[in-house]
Design a protein around this motif. Structure first.
Motif: not given
Length: 258
Positions: A53-54, A57-58, A187, A191, A215-216
């Motif tokens: 997800f992180g 998302g980025n 994400a 996002g 996200y991070s």
């Protein structure tokens, strides 16, 4: 796509997968709950989903939304984000295998933690440069390349091998596929839409920074909570987070033999 189909048709199954299948043909494995309910109760599943997800998302924010925001809202030359992402992706042919090799040496958790912390620290200074037309195009492109490599490509380098090692041999394919696709779908799908809504509401680029940090942070928390899975015995039936003691003992024994 033709090459990918040919490759998959000629690629043998992994030795671990064949070993598990052969073992169950001779003597069926002990009863193990492989239902969706059991998957949703698995700590490894949610940690893997958080890692994905992180990163996803980025990726959606930088590669999709930010590029369009610079051109459509801030009226930048479209070559700036396009060329920057192209150059960054070419550099990824070096940074991705390098980070994969490094994680084989120091473990999966530490690079994940450092990359997510770096992305959090770099989010504001890099974005403040990227959206400022007073900087030279080369400086803006360099800032895009830096945040893209730390927040997206670096995490991608660790993602697939780490997620595969987090799951046991009985559920590896299913749980890895669902956690990877579900995390990416949510994400990347929502996002950029939310970023657009927030930027329109505030009339500012600050929501991009906030979402990059969020996200991070999700990736960082997941990395902090996950067990170290480097050199894990892939024939183990249990997911990594469900058998921490066993994995810690095995990892310690392997390290002592080294």
């Amino acid at each position: 796509m033709i090459f990918a189909i040919w490759l998959r048709m000629n690629l043998k199954e992994s030795p671990v997968f064949e070993k598990v299948n052969d073992a169950e043909t001779v003597a069926p494995a002990a009863a193990q709950d492989t239902s969706l309910g059991a998957m949703f109760k698995s700590k490894s599943f949610w940690l893997a989903t958080g890692l994905r997800f992180g990163q996803a998302g980025n990726s959606g924010l930088i590669q999709t939304f930010l590029a369009g925001y610079l051109v459509q809202t801030l009226l930048f030359d479209k070559a700036i984000p396009t060329d920057a992402l192209m150059i960054s992706s070419i550099l990824g042919f070096l940074t991705i295998p390098l980070l994969g090799w490094l994680s084989d040496k120091v473990g999966r958790r530490l690079p994940y933690i450092l990359l997510n912390i770096s992305a959090i620290i770099l989010a504001y200074p890099m974005l403040s440069i990227i959206v400022d037309k007073s900087y030279a195009p080369g400086v803006i492109m360099l800032s895009i390349i830096v945040i893209h490599n730390f927040a997206v490509l670096g995490l991608f380098a660790l993602e697939n091998i780490t997620m595969a090692e987090m799951f046991g041999s009985r559920n590896r394919f299913t749980r890895m596929a669902i956690s990877k696709e579900a995390g990416g779908l949510v994400a990347v799908g929502f996002g950029p839409v939310l970023a657009g809504i927030f930027c329109n509401m505030t009339g500012s680029w600050w929501p991009i920074v906030a979402m990059l940090v969020a996200y991070s942070l999700i990736g960082l928390v997941s990395a902090l909570l996950m067990p170290e899975v480097r050199d894990r015995d892939l024939s183990e039936a249990e997911d990594a987070a469900e058998a921490p003691h066993k994995e810690a003992v095995a990892y310690g024994a392997l390290s002592s033999r080294r």
